[in-house]
Enzyme design. Sequence first.
Site, short mmCIF file in Angstrom:
data_model
loop_
_atom_site.label_atom_id
_atom_site.label_comp_id
_atom_site.label_asym_id
_atom_site.label_seq_id
_atom_site.Cartn_x
_atom_site.Cartn_y
_atom_site.Cartn_z
N ASP A 109 0.86 -1.18 0.00
CA ASP A 109 0.00 0.00 0.00
C ASP A 109 0.90 1.23 0.00
O ASP A 109 2.03 1.16 -0.46
CB ASP A 109 -0.96 -0.03 1.20
CG ASP A 109 -2.27 0.69 0.91
OD1 ASP A 109 -2.22 1.87 0.54
OD2 ASP A 109 -3.35 0.08 1.05
N HIS A 114 2.38 2.08 -3.14
CA HIS A 114 1.51 3.04 -3.82
C HIS A 114 2.05 4.47 -3.71
O HIS A 114 1.29 5.42 -3.82
CB HIS A 114 0.09 2.98 -3.25
CG HIS A 114 -0.58 1.66 -3.46
ND1 HIS A 114 -1.83 1.36 -2.95
CD2 HIS A 114 -0.18 0.53 -4.13
CE1 HIS A 114 -2.16 0.13 -3.30
NE2 HIS A 114 -1.17 -0.40 -4.01
#
Length: 404
Positions: A223, A246
């Site tokens: 993430d 991310h």
Amino acid sequence: MASIAYAFKVLCLSLLFIVVASRSSVKPKVFNVYRHGAKPDGKTDNANEFTDLWKRACARKSGSSKIYVPKGTFYLGGVEFVGPCQNPIEFVIDGTLLAPSNPNDIKQDTWINFRYINNLSISGSGTLDGQGKQSWPLNDCHKNPNCPKLAMTMGFAFVNNSRIKDITSLNSKMGHLNFYSVHHFNITGVTITAPGDSPNTDGIKMGSCSNIHISNTNIGTGDDCIAILSGTTDLDISNVKCGPGHGISVGSLGKNKGEKDVKNLTIRDTVFNGTSDGIRIKTWESSASKIVVSNFVYENIQMIDVERPINIDQKYCPYPPCQHEQKGESHVQIQDLKLKNIYGTSKNKVAVNLQCSKSFPCKNVELIDIKLKNNGVENGPASAVCENVDGSTSGKMVSHNCLN
């Protein structure tokens, strides 16, 4: 008379030097968890031994304390270390702290939690092993309202004037390091790692924080490498390597009422390698709060095969379909952004995506020396898309310029 005064002054200075020297030479009292009953066998739950030792170290009035975790594997159920403490306290971890593999065995939101503490130092060559592999398949809350609540690895709440250095966080069940209402905190030399497909394993997550400094840190997760949430101000990030993950994300913002402004962010001398995003700001397309995102500087940033190197998304919708046409545009105002010397390769032809709100257009966005090349399957030079943006460009622009 003057000679007496001079002698008195010399005497006072000498006494002051002795006091300062004696204070600086006083060593903290060391509390070794192994010598106080903790078992490094990787099986015995040492939660009680750790918390009992913390209470003793925290309550000590005559000087600073050091809790020492030697080499070995110390299994640890959910623990909370709560202040305020009487004096500065060190937590030196050279061994491995092992979380339960079964997520149900951690009966709190965060596996290791520090609360209401000033002058805390966490350091060492050790590892926080979250044993997240068994938990990741359970992380389906976007489609399962009865999903289990998984614990983050280490949390800090209401912790000030503190630091964490050199620790490794491995395979968290959810996020690795979580910060809430933390002020004046340094994070340096930390390694955070989990597979790129591990869901919601944010590296560093912070909300309602100020004066956080992150440097010389390697983060690879499933993430956001760093997630910056509501109310965070005066954040400095430098020499960070991010990937997989991310990127470094501001948001998502605007979903809930009562959110606060996010301002004064600097990210410099940082590398994104193989991430889905690099520089990212995301706000919900239908906002419940009106806040301002302002005074951001991104400088000397390298992108290596990043899918979306520069991405402002004010129509954020992770699980479509979404209904922003019926509910309205984002009410989050983004302004005063400077992006300078951003270079490298993009996996998408659109290397710069500035998709701002029609109701609250982005203001004063500066693009300076943006040198991004298309390295994806689609042929042609890198391009840029701008919607509802007021700004300017200068210097060398390798990607297509969409700002006048």
